[in-house]
Design an enzyme around this catalytic site. Sequence first.
Site, short mmCIF file in Angstrom:
data_model
loop_
_atom_site.label_atom_id
_atom_site.label_comp_id
_atom_site.label_asym_id
_atom_site.label_seq_id
_atom_site.Cartn_x
_atom_site.Cartn_y
_atom_site.Cartn_z
N LYS A 224 1.06 -1.22 -0.31
CA LYS A 224 -0.53 -0.25 0.03
C LYS A 224 0.95 1.36 -0.10
CE LYS A 224 -3.75 -2.38 2.71
NZ LYS A 224 -4.58 -1.70 1.90
N ARG A 298 -9.43 -11.52 2.91
CA ARG A 298 -10.22 -12.82 1.52
C ARG A 298 -10.03 -14.02 2.07
NH1 ARG A 298 -12.25 -9.51 -3.58
NH2 ARG A 298 -11.51 -7.86 -1.86
#
Length: 452
Positions: A224, A298
Amino acid sequence: MATPLRLVTVADLAGLLAGQAAPVRARIEQSGFSGAAGQVVQLPDADGSLWAGVGDGVSRRSAAAVAMAVPPGVYRIEGLPAETATEAALGWALGSYSFDRLKRADDTPKARLVWPERADRAQVRLFAEATTLVRDLINLPPNLMVPNDLADAARRIASTGGATLDVIAGDDLLGENYPLVHAVGRASTQPPCLIDLRWGDASHPRVTLVGKGVCFDTGGSNLKQAPGMLLMKKDMGGAAHVLALAQMIMAARLPVRLRVLVPAVENSLSGDAMRPLDVIKARNGLSVEIGNTDAEGRLILADALAEAVTETPDLLIDFATLTGAATTALGTDIGAMLTNDDGLAAEVAASSAAMDDPLWRLPLWAPYAPHLKGKSADLINIPDMNIGSISAAGAIYGGLFLQNFVASDTPWIHLDIFAWNLSRKDGRPEGGEAHGLLAIYDLIARRWPVAG
């Protein structure tokens, strides 16, 4: 002595003013007081009485705004009906919250409220303590909330509630067949773990909660940028929610068999980190291609959900700060809700409205599911852009990916939440926040109420 505090709506202000003495009317008019939520004005009387605006009416949010606006002191509110008194007390408690445990001790007086008559103290404590737990866990800095710290928090909750707790950590995750949890967390010096809490009578309906526990998310190999990493301590917000929900269920003694599964990891970058296009076999046997290491939540939820369905729960709920797409679609105040059961969706909507805890349904749109087929594996964790997908609908793709690990006949709710207030407003402090917590508790309590 407690200072009298009168809660005033916008609609009632004119009528109230008409019955006041000239000095009071002058003070109100000069202050610009309109009855808007959070406005406060002190009257020129011997008691030092205050009027506080509550907008359209007394509610949890308007009472929280009042608590954040009044000066330090002890206050009393009289004449409220039971339901309103309970909402006012809860709102005051939530609006009075501050995360200051890491600061130097501060003896500055606070604004405090005498319990309003007829308020349901047990309900206020139940809701306020759970919300405070969510906020505290999320607000802790990442060096004080590593996976083992999250496990310790679960231990305290389990001990208080009379639950059992097992923790599988480090390489033992591979031996116990949690390969995706291990793959996401193995690059960190803080070992990943799977937290497993159980409580209640085995003969009662089974409610299983799964919470995303990414204690810090660098994005891994798909690193990020600085702005995107700044709030990534909140990426364990889903775990905070299911632990708080468990605390509520146990404290209220709801007649359910509760199980809570929290995969807890740090998504870090090192020579041992997973890479784009790695293929990892999940707990249920499906192979997963890593399209992006920053779609890690996820992955850990997939293993936990695959374990959850082995016990055929009557209700399966997961909480996760899963996608920025949910926030893009709904903003920071509204949680996205996806479910495989239309009747369950209607129940969630009813509880959301009843608790003033906004959740909005997004579809598990089946025509998008082929975009999650991997080239080298059964699945890919982000949409494959080469087979007609686009970069939109990220929250739906997150839900569709998770659906591969949930049995089709298991009633399942997936909540994609933001879990943070970007600023201090509307009676909510800046920082970690509970989204959907009270709505889901209400749903469970309505389905399986305490007898009597």
